[in-house]
Structures are given as structure tokens and as C-alpha cells.
Design a protein around this motif. Sequence first.
Motif: not given
Lengths: 144, 144
Positions: B66-67, B81-84, B101-102
Motif C-alpha cells: 500500500l506504500v 497501483l495498489a494491486t498485487e 509511480e510508473m
Amino acid sequence: MRTAEALCAKRGARLTEIRRRVLKAVWASHAPMGAYDILAGLNAGTGKIAPMAVYRALDFLMEHGLVHRLASLNAFIGCALATENHAAHFLICRGCKSATEMEGAALTRAVKKTLSAHGFVPETEIIEIQGLCAHCHKEGVPKT
Amino acid sequence: MRTAEALCAKRGARLTEIRRRVLKAVWASHAPMGAYDILAGLNAGTGKIAPMAVYRALDFLMEHGLVHRLASLNAFIGCALATENHAAHFLICRGCKSATEMEGAALTRAVKKTLSAHGFVPETEIIEIQGLCAHCHKEGVPKT
DNA sequence: GTGAACAATGTTATAACATAACATAAATAA
DNA sequence: TTATTTATGTTATGTTATAACATTGTTCAC
Ligand SMILES: [Zn+2]
Ligand SMILES: [Zn+2]
Ligand SMILES: [Zn+2]
Ligand SMILES: [Zn+2]
């Protein structure tokens, strides 16, 4: 070391005693060294050098591309490609503590491309991959 | 925030009060925040939280993607991009202090390729490009 | 050579970032 | 409920880096 002297001479930069000693210390170690590790080495004998002096020497050496800083380790390592200024890309092995500087033309190109896609103008490029080198992986260095 | 709750619920991870507050603080800032900045925010009112608590919350939040931590700034930023779990690649602008964030598929591929060429097994991938974003560059933000 | 200007170092103190160690409390499982 | 695990509180300390100002050394014009 000769390289360093030549390079500094060419630029009119002064590779003084303390700078030379710091550079030597960093070069002598395969593994990245913390600033205070370097300091301890210099002060091993009769010394009484202060942290500031080491940091200043490191700043100088970095400016001239003789040393790199590894942001992820708060540590410093001698440049393996002490030529003109270049982006430093490192493979950092947690098994043997080595940090290998890689000449990644393809990688550099990929980065450039991504940046221009964002219209971003780069100044400093930090690429540090941590993991296990081929040797340590084969040895089966454990997860933690 | 919903995302974070859902994600933690799914994993049986406990998004406690303090973790939630730290996440909120980090999310509220466009710019990366130092741990002590976050702390100051939490303690702005009547608080008396200790640094440890913040660092522990950050560890938790990083574990769950998450961070992210920006090694080159000693600072933290919410994952966009709080995915996997994914490698985080950042563009850090010294003009506006933003960190973007890219999602660099091409870049990721280039890195993989370089690594396998070295037989290096990656665990953590740090890519942080510092410079000027398109906007700040256009504005003519000066060198220093 | 002398003195001004700049570069490097010395010195002291402190800022900024991060973790160790152990105690307590809360949640979950048995 | 009791045991077990997980999270937090608390205090202290470790680690990394810079600020500020004094002193010394080097360079260069005069
Ligand atoms: Zn190099
Ligand atoms: Zn290794
Ligand atoms: Zn992310
Ligand atoms: Zn910007």
C-alpha cells in the motif's frame, strides 16, 4: 588509482591526502562501505578524523565519478567504470554483499524511452536491484 | 482507502487504527513524506505517538503493497497501483517534489533481461529517476 | 614576496532517520 | 477460560548526515 590521479589532474581537481585515503578505502573493499566504516578505517591507527571530513571527501569523489552512493544501503562503492559521468546501475547480492556495477546499454535505452514518454528530464538515475548473485543462488543462500 | 480495507480483509490482515491513520497521511500528500513528518502530523493534536509506531505501521503497509519507500529520499509514498505486489519505478521531480509511480512494462522487461544475462535472481527492484517533470522543466526551474 | 581570494580542512554541535529491547494490551484460537 | 499470537506502548540508543563557523593552505595578481 593512477586513473583517479590522471582524471583529477586533467580537471584541475585536487586529489588531496584525505580524499586519496577515502578513495583507497572504498576501493579496497569489494562490498559497499558505510561512511562511518570508512571513518573507522581511517581512524584505526592514531587518527582523529571527523565524520564531516569523510562526507566531504565522498562528495568530491562522487562529483568526479570515482565513487557511487548506494541509496538503498546508505553505502559507498568505488566506480568500476571510472570514465566520464555515467548512470550507475547496481546488482546487490545479500548473500556475499557484493555490488556489481553493470554497463546496461539496453537498460539505459529503455529508461530513456520511458522518460521521454513522460516528458521527464532526468538528472540522477538510481537503479539498484537487490537479490542473489548467480553464485549465491546456486549455493542456496536462504530467504532471510 | 476502500481498496486498502478490501485488500487487508481478503488477506486476514488487520488495518488497525494507527495503520489507517498513517496510510491516510501518506495518501493525503502528493509529495513523499518522511517518517517523522508523518509522525508530526499524527501528533499535531493531543498526540504522543512514538517513532516506532510509525515505522511499524509503515512496515505493515509496505508489506501489503500500500506504500512504497523511496530509498533516495528516505521517504514514503502511497502506492498508486495498489494491486498485487509489483516493482515500483518512480520519477521524482525536484521542482514540485512530486513522485510519480510508473507502470513500466518495457522497462521491467529490460531489467529482467539484463538480470538473466547476469544470472542474478532479483528480490527487490529500486528504480528512482530524479530530475524535472515536464511541467517544471517547461517552467524553467533552475539547476540548483 | 605580499596580500587578496578561494579552496580545503578542522571542530563542535546537532539534525534526521531508524532500530533494539522489553513491557503491556488486545485479538484470536483452543 | 486459558493459551497463543499479534499489535502497541515505552524508553533508550544506534546510525547516517549536515549546519555553522574557525583555521589553514593554495593560487594568483600585483
Ligand atoms: Zn560507475
Ligand atoms: Zn552473492
Ligand atoms: Zn505501487
Ligand atoms: Zn515537477
